[in-house]
Design an enzyme around this catalytic site. Structure first.
Site, short mmCIF file in Angstrom:
data_model
loop_
_atom_site.label_atom_id
_atom_site.label_comp_id
_atom_site.label_asym_id
_atom_site.label_seq_id
_atom_site.Cartn_x
_atom_site.Cartn_y
_atom_site.Cartn_z
N CYS A 1 77.31 18.88 57.51
CA CYS A 1 75.74 18.31 57.20
C CYS A 1 75.05 19.81 57.23
CB CYS A 1 75.30 17.69 58.34
SG CYS A 1 76.09 15.96 58.30
N HIS B 1 69.67 10.60 53.49
CA HIS B 1 70.34 11.72 54.02
C HIS B 1 71.58 12.07 52.94
CE1 HIS B 1 72.90 14.73 56.23
NE2 HIS B 1 73.50 13.95 56.87
#
Lengths: 390, 474
Positions: free
Chosen positions: A83, A335
Site C-alpha cells: 500500500c 483505494h
C-alpha cells in the site's frame, strides 16, 4: 546526511476520478492523471526525463506507462511496495532529482482492481506450501481492533461507535470531493449496524476497493520557481519496513512500530518537533477505521489509548485542530492500492495551494501523508511531509 | 510378553442428534468436522496414545482405514511426520476392508513377536459415508483409535488370534464412489456377519480351549445395536460381558469400531481379566488379550469416555451436508480458485508445517515460530534448538471472525495464540463455538486439512478449545 528537506518540489499533479471505472483501462486512468499533471505544471511529455510507475498488481514493469503516455524512450522503473507503492515511487523520483541526475521527473501510481470480478483484493501469490491462514486485510486489522478494545477496556458498543465516528467523518469529507469514489454521508447507526465483514469490523469500517491513478511532476525548487509560485516543497520522506511483529510474542497488536519509525524519520528530516501542533493536515492510511484510530497514536497526534477521546471531541474533522483525511480518505475516496499514496499527496498539494474547494482548510502550510502496506506485524510504512513554498 | 502398552482415542467434537434440525433421529452419531479426515483423526488419536511415552523409541507405524484420503500416497507417512516420529520407521497403510484395524493389530503383534519391530503404533481411523438419509448414514460415525504395542510394560498381553477370510459382497465402495453400498441386509447379516463371526469365534475358543465365560469383555463389530446384542448372545456371551457398542452415541466407526470398543474396555479393568475382539469384513480377525494389571483412566488421558462426553450437537443437517460435500458450497464469487500448493515447498517446510517446529535461540533463549535462521530477538545466525508446538497449549492473545473468507465454516476465526512456554502462532481456529471465543481462552493445537487442490491434501495445524470434561465450558 543532508536529507530531502527543501531539495525537491512538486510543480504539477493529477488525479483521476476514483471508483468503479468500468469504462476505463489502467492506461486510460494513467492518461487522465498524467495529462492533468502536465496541464497543472505547464509541461509536456517531452519535458519528462525519467519516470517511476507504482502499481501493485496492474502491471509488471514500467513499460505500460511509456506506452500509455508515449514517453520517449526515457528510463522508467516500476515500484511495488504494497500500500506504500505510490508514495515509494514518488520517493524514488524525489531522490533522483535530489541526487542531481534529472531535473524533471514523473511519478505515477495506478491500480485497476475492479476487473478481477472479486470483491476485496485478489492478488495472486507465488507458489508455496499454501498453509498460511486465509487472512484478507479485514481479518488482519480486526485482530488489532479486538486487542485494542481489550487492552484499553473499551466495551464493544463503545468501541464500535468510536470507529463509526471515523467512518462518518471520512464520508462527510468525501462528499465535498467530486473525485471521491463514494458521494454520500453515512450515519454512525449505519456503520454500527452494517453487515459484519471481519468481526468486530463491519462493512463501513472497511475502505472502498477502487480503480484510479494519480501523478506528480517533481523538479528542483529552482526550476519550480520558474514554473509557478505555489509549488510545494518536500520536507521529509520516511519509510519503515517491519518483519518482527508476529514472530514476537510480546508485540501488543495495538501499535504499529513501522508507523512510529517512519514518522520519526520524517519528523526529524523536516524539523517537526510537535506533530500535533506543527502539522496542519494529514492524509493517513484508513484502510479500516481501527487503522486510523491506531495511526493517530502512532503518529503522535494522540497519547496511547487516548485517540478515542480526540475522535469524540472532533479534533480530526475539517473543523478540528488537526483535520485528517480531508479528501475522504481510503474509506470514501477509495483505494486503488498502487495509486493511493500519490492521491494523498494530491490532496495535501491542493490544500497547501488553497485549491481544495469546499473542504479547503483555513490554515494549510504543512501537510503529512501516510501509507501502511502489508499486515499488522510486517508493514511497509511510508510517511511524507510537505510544506508550502515560501 | 507382547501386548498393548497404551491406547488413545479420538472422537470428533460434533454429533448429529435429536436436537439437530433435519436429522430426524434420536440416535446420536459422531461427525468429523469439515477439516477432518482419517489422517487428521489418526494424528489426534496418535498424540493421545503416545502422551507420556518416548516417541523416539517407536520403530513401526501402521495406519488402517477404509477411507484414506489418498488412493496412491501413504497416509502413515503423513501421520508419522505429524507425530514427529523417527524416520527409521517401518510404515504401512492397511486399507480397503472393514476388518483392516484388527489386521493391522495382528500384523504389528507378528512383527513385534518376530523381533522385526520393538515398539509399534497402530492407528485405526475411519469416516465412512452413506448416501443422504440412508441407514448407513444414520448408523455410521467417525473416529480413530490408536494402540501402542510392544513387549515390555504391557497392560494387556496379546494371547491369541484366529482369522478367517470369506469373499462376500455385503458392503463395498468402488474407486470414485463417495458412498458405501450395501446388499439387502437379510443376506448380508445371516450369511455374512452371523455365520462368519460365529464360526471364527468358535474356532478361536476351540483353538485355545476356552469358553465364552472366560472373557470379561467382548468387543464385537456389528452394523447396528439390535444385531450387536443378538449376535453376542448367539455366540454365548451375556449382557455383562458385552462391551456396549455405543450406537446412539458414536455410531459405527467402521474399521475402528471393534478396536474402539477394545480401547473403551481397557479403560477400567482388573488384572487377569480376558478380552476378546472380533472384527468383520470379508471374513474376520479374532484377537484375545489378558490383563496384566489393573487399569484406570488416568487424568491426563481423555480416553474413549472423555471424548464421548466432550461434544457439541450440530444445529442442522445442512451443516453436516456441507461438510461432507453432499451440499455444494459455491464460494467462487468471492475469491479466485486456489492454486496447487508446491510439492517442493511442502517438502522443504515440513518441519514448520507438519511437525509444527519453532525455534529457541541458543544465545538469548527467545522462542519463535516458525524457525528463524536469524533470531528475531538477538540476530544470532543459525544457532537454535527446535521447539515442537504441536502438543503445547496456550492462550488466545487476539482474534478476528471473518464472515467473507469463503469457508464452509463461517465465520472463519483467526487466532493469535501465545504458547504457555513462549512463542506465538497466527492460525485458524476450528471446533469453536462463536459465542465462546474470547481473549485469554485456553487452546491446544489440532492437525487439520486446509483444502484439497490438485489432488493434494494440504494439512496444517489449527487452534481448538481444549477438549475434555474439565473444559466442557469451552
Amino acid at each position: 546526511m543532508r536529507g530531502i528537506k527543501d531539495r525537491v518540489a512538486i510543480v504539477g499533479m493529477g488525479c483521476s476520478n476514483f471508483g468503479e471505472r468500468w469504462e476505463s483501462s489502467a492506461a486510460d486512468l494513467m492518461v487522465e492523471a498524467g495529462y492533468e499533471a502536465y496541464a497543472d505544471a505547464g509541461l509536456e511529455a517531452k519535458d519528462i526525463q525519467a519516470a517511476w510507475l507504482g502499481t501493485v498488481s496492474s502491471f509488471r514493469t514500467g513499460q505500460p506507462l511509456a506506452e500509455a503516455l508515449k514517453l520517449d524512450y526515457i528510463p522508467i522503473t516500476r515500484v511495488e511496495n504494497a500500500c506504500a507503492t505510490a508514495t515509494d515511487a514518488f520517493r524514488n523520483a524525489c531522490y533522483a532529482v535530489a541526487a542531481g541526475i534529472y531535473d524533471i521527473v514523473l511519478a505515477v501510481g495506478v491500480e485497476k482492481l475492479k476487473d478481477s470480478g472479486f470483491s476485496g483484493l485478489a492478488i495472486p501469490e507465488a507458489p508455496g506450501a499454501d498453509v498460511a491462514p486465509p487472512t484478507p486485510p479485514p481479518s488482519q486489522f480486526a485482530m488489532a481492533a479486538t486487542r485494542y478494545f481489550h487492552q484499553y477496556d473499551i466495551p464493544y458498543d463503545k468501541g464500535k461507535l468510536t470507529l463509526a465516528e471515523i467512518a462518518t467523518k471520512n464520508h462527510h469529507n468525501g462528499t465535498l470531493n467530486p473525485k471521491a469514489h463514494f458521494q454520500r454521508e453515512i450515519t454512525t447507526d449505519q456503520v454500527v449496524n452494517a453487515p459484519m465483514i471481519a468481526w468486530p469490523l463491519g462493512l463501513f469500517d472497511c475502505c472502498g476497493v477502487s480503480d484510479g491513478a494519480a501523478a506528480a511532476i517533481i523538479t528542483t525548487p529552482e526550476i519550480a520557481k520558474g514554473l509557478r509560485k505555489d509549488y510545494v516543497l518536500v520536507k521529509g520522506l520516511g519509510l519503515s519496513v517491519g518483519a518482527f511483529g508476529v514472530l514476537r510474542d510480546d508485540w501488543d497488536f495495538t501499535h504499529f512500530p513501522e508507523t512510529v519509525k517512519a514518522s520519526q524519520a520524517a519528523y526529524e528530516e523536516s524539523g517537526i518537533l510537535n506533530p500535533r501542533q506543527d502539522i496542519d493536515l494529514a492524509m493517513v492510511h484508513d484502510c479500516f477505521t481501527i487503522t486510523e484510530l491506531i495511526i493517530y497514536e502512532d503518529l503522535g497526534f494522540s497519547g496511547r489509548g487516548k485517540a478515542s477521546d480526540d475522535v469524540h471531541s472532533g479534533s480530526f474533522t475539517l473543523e478540528g485542530d488537526l483535520p485528517v483525511n480531508t479528501d475522504g480518505g481510503l474509506k470514501c475516496f477509495g483505494h486503488p492500492v498502487g495509486a493511493s499514496g500519490i492521491r494523498m499527496i494530491y490532496e495535501v498539494y491542493k490544500q497547501l495551494q488553497g485549491k481544495a474547494e469546499g473542504r479547503q482548510l483555513k490554515k494549510a502550510d504543512v501537510g503529512l501523508t501516510h501509507n501502511l502496506g502489508g499486515r499488522p506485524g510486517s508493514f511497509t510504512c511510508s510517511v511524507a511531509i510537505f510544506g508550502s513554498a515560501e | 510378553m507382547v501386548g498393548i502398552i497404551n491406547f488413545g482415542a479420538y472422537i470428533p467434537k460434533y454429533r448429529l442428534g435429536a436436537d439437530t434440525i433435519g436429522w430426524h433421529s434420536n440416535q446420536e452419531r459422531s461427525v468429523a468436522n469439515f477439516d477432518e479426515d482419517t489422517v487428521t483423526m489418526a494424528v489426534a488419536a496418535g498424540y493421545e496414545c503416545i502422551k507420556g511415552f518416548d516417541r523416539g523409541q517407536i520403530d513401526g507405524l501402521i495406519f488402517a482405514s477404509t477411507t484414506p484420503p489418498y488412493s496412491e500416497k501413504q497416509c502413515a507417512a503423513i501421520v508419522a511426520e505429524a507425530l514427529d516420529l523417527n524416520e527409521n520407521l517401518f510404515t504401512s497403510d492397511v486399507t480397503d476392508v472393514l476388518k483392516c484395524g484388527t489386521t493391522a493389530l495382528r500384523s504389528a503383534f507378528d512383527a513385534i513377536s518376530a523381533g522385526s519391530c520393538g515398539l509399534m503404533l497402530v492407528i485405526i481411523s475411519d469416516s465412512r459415508q452413506g448416501p443422504p438419509r440412508s441407514e448407513t448414514e444414520r448408523n455410521s460415525g467417525d473416529g480413530a483409535v490408536g494402540f501402542l504395542l510392544g513387549s515390555h510394560n504391557v497392560i494387556a498381553e496379546y494371547e491369541g488370534f484366529y482369522s478367517v477370510t470369506k469373499n462376500l459382497l455385503d458392503n463395498w465402495r468402488s474407486n470414485g464412489d463417495p458412498f458405501v453400498r450395501t446388499w439387502e441386509d437379510r443376506f448380508a447379516i445371516e450369511e455374512g456377519l452371523e455365520n462368519v463371526l460365529n464360526d471364527a469365534t468358535s474356532a478361536y475358543l476351540l483353538k485355545y480351549n476356552m469358553k465364552p465365560s472366560d472373557f470379561a469383555r467382548v468387543a464385537l463389530y456389528a452394523p447396528d445395536g439390535r444385531r450387536h446384542t443378538s449376535l453376542a448372545k448367539g455366540m454365548g456371551f451375556d449382557d455383562n460381558q458385552i462391551e456396549p457398542p455405543l450406537f446412539g452415541f458414536l455410531g459405527n466407526i467402521g474399521a475402528a469400531f471393534a478396536p474402539m470398543l477394545l480401547a473403551k474396555a481397557l479403560e477400567s479393568r482388573v488384572e487377569g481379566e480376558r478380552l476378546l475382539v472380533a472384527s468383520y469384513g470379508d471374513g474376520s480377525d479374532i484377537l484375545g488379550f489378558k490383563m496384566t494389571q489393573d487399569t484406570k483412566l488416568s487424568r491426563d488421558l481423555l480416553g474413549v469416555t472423555g471424548y464421548l462426553e466432550s461434544k457439541e450437537i450440530l444445529e442442522s443437517y445442512e451443516t453436516y451436508a456441507k461438510w461432507r460435500s453432499v451440499w455444494d458450497v459455491d464460494d467462487g464469487s468471492r475469491r479466485p480458485d486456489p492454486q496447487s500448493p508446491s510439492a517442493i515447498a511442502l517438502w522443504r517446510e515440513s518441519d514448520k508445517n507438519i511437525k509444527l517446529y519453532g525455534s529457541k535461540c541458543n544465545s538469548c533463549g527467545y522462542i519463535q515460530y516458525p524457525m528463524q535462521s536469524i533470531c528475531v530477538n538477538c540476530q544470532s545466525r543459525d544457532d537454535y534448538l527446535s521447539v515442537r508446538f504441536s502438543d503445547q497449549q496456550g492462550n488466545i492473545f487476539t482474534y478476528s471472525m471473518d464472515y467473507i473468507a469463503g469457508s464452509v465454516d463461517v465465520p472463519l476465526v483467526i487466532t493469535v495464540v501465545n504458547f504457555d512456554d513462549g512463542g506465538r502462532i497466527l492460525c485458524m481456529m476450528t471446533d469453536r463455538e462463536i459465542g465462546k471465543v474470547h481473549i485469554g481462552m485456553r487452546v491446544q493445537m489440532s492437525f487439520r486439512k486446509l483444502r484439497v487442490v490438485n489432488g493434494i491434501h494440504n494439512y496444517y495445524w489449527k487452534s481448538i478449545p481444549i477438549r475434555g470434561v474439565a473444559n466442557a465450558g469451552n
